[in-house]
Write an enzyme that holds these catalytic residues in place. Structure first.
Site, short mmCIF file in Angstrom:
data_model
loop_
_atom_site.label_atom_id
_atom_site.label_comp_id
_atom_site.label_asym_id
_atom_site.label_seq_id
_atom_site.Cartn_x
_atom_site.Cartn_y
_atom_site.Cartn_z
N THR A 30 0.80 -1.19 0.09
CA THR A 30 0.00 -0.07 -0.05
C THR A 30 0.85 1.32 -0.07
O THR A 30 1.94 1.10 0.47
CB THR A 30 -0.92 0.17 1.34
OG1 THR A 30 -1.86 -1.06 1.02
CG2 THR A 30 -1.79 1.32 1.39
N SER A 32 2.13 5.22 -2.19
CA SER A 32 2.48 5.74 -3.41
C SER A 32 3.42 5.01 -4.15
O SER A 32 3.39 4.65 -5.42
CB SER A 32 2.78 7.01 -3.32
OG SER A 32 3.92 7.33 -2.57
N GLY A 99 3.67 2.07 7.59
CA GLY A 99 2.40 2.40 8.33
C GLY A 99 1.80 3.74 8.32
O GLY A 99 0.84 4.03 8.38
N GLU A 107 -0.40 -5.15 5.90
CA GLU A 107 1.16 -5.30 5.46
C GLU A 107 2.01 -6.45 6.02
O GLU A 107 2.55 -6.86 5.37
CB GLU A 107 1.77 -3.86 5.39
CG GLU A 107 1.09 -3.08 4.44
CD GLU A 107 1.83 -1.64 4.41
OE1 GLU A 107 1.52 -0.93 3.50
OE2 GLU A 107 2.27 -1.05 5.25
O1 LIG Z 1 0.67 1.97 5.71
C1 LIG Z 1 1.41 2.34 4.43
C2 LIG Z 1 2.62 1.73 4.04
O2 LIG Z 1 3.49 1.18 5.16
C3 LIG Z 1 3.38 2.41 2.98
O3 LIG Z 1 4.29 1.43 2.57
C4 LIG Z 1 4.44 3.41 3.67
O4 LIG Z 1 3.68 4.44 4.29
C5 LIG Z 1 5.18 4.18 2.27
O5 LIG Z 1 4.48 4.78 1.56
P1 LIG Z 1 4.86 5.60 0.37
O6 LIG Z 1 5.30 4.54 -0.78
O7 LIG Z 1 3.44 6.29 -0.24
O8 LIG Z 1 5.68 6.55 0.80
#
Ligand SMILES: O=C[C@H](O)[C@H](O)[C@H](O)COP(=O)(O)O
Length: 424
Positions: A30, A32, A99, A107
């Site tokens: 999950t 971006s 998270g 996850e």
């Molecule tokens: O709950 C979210 C996840 O742990 C994401 O993997 C983490 O926050 C990284 O997110 P992003 O790729 O948007 O930086």
């Protein structure tokens, strides 16, 4: 700057998408960065007709995957691969904080179900100390959330209940999230264990082991890959975690062990897990073959006795070195004949032999299912013909491979503990 990050995320995702093969069950993260992975995976499935099943870590990810035509299934078995982003990736350890997107619990469930858990992130996520930039998300049950936050505050974690448009944020699992601050100098493993002892905590954003590798993407579109420890890189983190939890007693003196068996008997898997559990060095005997032997095996020609001499010599030397250092160790190699084993004993002194014993049908099925291993299936019969199982006086533990790796390692540990073998 935003575009720079996106370039890095996209590049890391592109490399990870290349790891997916038809027939796999894949965990989708999950956030971006994971979204880039899902998009590119969708494109590959459409272009190449890959036949894969996917497990989503959040409702948002499920919706995106469904929209792209990826086949979603529930998490009801193990996964071949899981790919996810991270909020922080610690340099040198690959410990993670995850998270900030609110999906930490699911996850972690998916990551721990995957034989290979691959982290993708842009360069900004690489840190030298966990908690340097990111909050630590902790998922807590709603009932008694104030009380749980008070306990987190007692741990000096300065929890702040995450809000969403003026109300508390609610995870897909129906829980609240407390964003904590990791004080400098605190040991992440100690934080994890303290958090897990609080009844109201259902999950933490600390992923302290199990990453097979982290792929870091840079603004110019290049990537660097950071490999995890040998156990995680081999996809054995879930089995190792289970074995650690069992708290199996270890022998008082670190043992010297050679794990033997024909191709596909699981020597590397069992040897790695055994070494990890015993806290001793590991060596894959295949790595000690001279290049000439590797080429011969690659081309499907069996090795003869003369080919094997330099290899057996190296195996003996490695065991002898461990004996001198008194550190114990686990080496894996076929050691099919009594003569070879005696040659190694002659150079290295006594060691405990573990024979992984299995039927031809089971071994052949395993070889057929293998991806990217250099031993062709055609060599199985010549190996079985050459195999001389351990004989009386060889101090051997014989285990059937008709069990899970956890079950096999448990019975080896039991035999070691019961002193079925003489001291090395
Ligand atoms: O709950 C979210 C996840 O742990 C994401 O993997 C983490 O926050 C990284 O997110 P992003 O790729 O948007 O930086």
């Amino acid at each position: 700057m935003g575009t720079d990050f996106e370039n890095g995320k996209r590049a890391a995702a592109r490399l990870a998408v290349g790891l997916v093969e038809s027939g796999m069950r894949v965990g989708l993260g999950t956030g971006s960065t994971a979204a880039h992975f899902i998009d590119q995976l969708g494109a590959r499935v459409r272009a190449e007709g890959l036949d894969i099943e996917c497990v989503a870590t959040s409702d948002l990810t499920a919706a995106r995957a469904e929209f792209l035509g990826l086949r979603l299934v529930p998490l009801d078995g193990s996964l071949d691969l899981a790919v996810d982003g991270a909020d922080e990736v610690e340099f040198g350890t690959l410990r993670l904080i995850k998270g900030l997107g609110g999906a930490l619990l699911r996850e972690k469930l998916v990551a721990q179900s995957a034989r290979r858990f691959v982290v993708i992130a842009d360069r900004s996520k690489l840190v030298t100390r966990l908690g340097a930039h990111s909050k630590l998300p902790v998922e807590i049950v709603r009932h008694g959330a104030d009380r749980t936050c008070a306990r987190l505050a007692e741990l000096d974690l300065a929890p702040v209940l995450r809000a969403n448009a003026g109300s508390p944020f609610v995870s897909d699992g129906g829980h609240f999230i407390a964003d904590c601050t990791m004080p400098k100098g605190i040991v992440p493993e100690a934080v994890e264990s303290a958090l897990r002892s609080i009844a109201g905590v259902v999950g933490t954003g600390l992923f302290l082991s199990g990453s097979a590798c982290a792929i870091i993407g840079y603004p110019d579109g290049s990537t660097r890959q950071f490999d995890g420890d040998a156990v995680s890189a081999a996809g054995l983190a879930p089995a190792a975690a289970t074995l650690r939890c069992l708290g199996l007693p270890k022998p008082d003196i670190p043992p010297l062990i050679a794990v033997m068996g024909v191709s596909a008997s699981g020597k590397s898997t069992i040897g790695l897990l055994l070494a990890e559990l015993l806290g001793v060095p590991f060596c894959d005997g295949d790595d000690l073959h001279p290049e000439s032997n590797r080429e011969k095996m690659h081309s499907g020609r069996p090795l003869d006795d003369e080919d094997r001499m330099p290899w057996l010599h190296r195996i003996a030397m490695r065991l002898a070195e461990w004996r001198t250092r008194r550190c114990g160790g686990v080496i894996v190699s076929s050691l099919l004949t009594r003569r070879y084993r005696d040659l190694v004993r002659g150079g290295a002194g006594p060691f405990t032999l573990v024979h992984l014993d299995g039927s031809r049908d089971l071994l052949a099925a395993r070889i057929a299912a293998r991806r990217g291993h250099f031993m062709p299936a055609s060599l199985l019969d010549s190996q079985l013909a050459a195999l001389e199982p351990p004989q009386a006086g060889e101090d051997a533990i014989v285990v059937s491979i008709d069990e899970s790796p956890v079950g096999i390692v448990r019975s080896i540990m039991r035999s070691l503990q019961a002193g079925q073998v003489s001291a090395n």
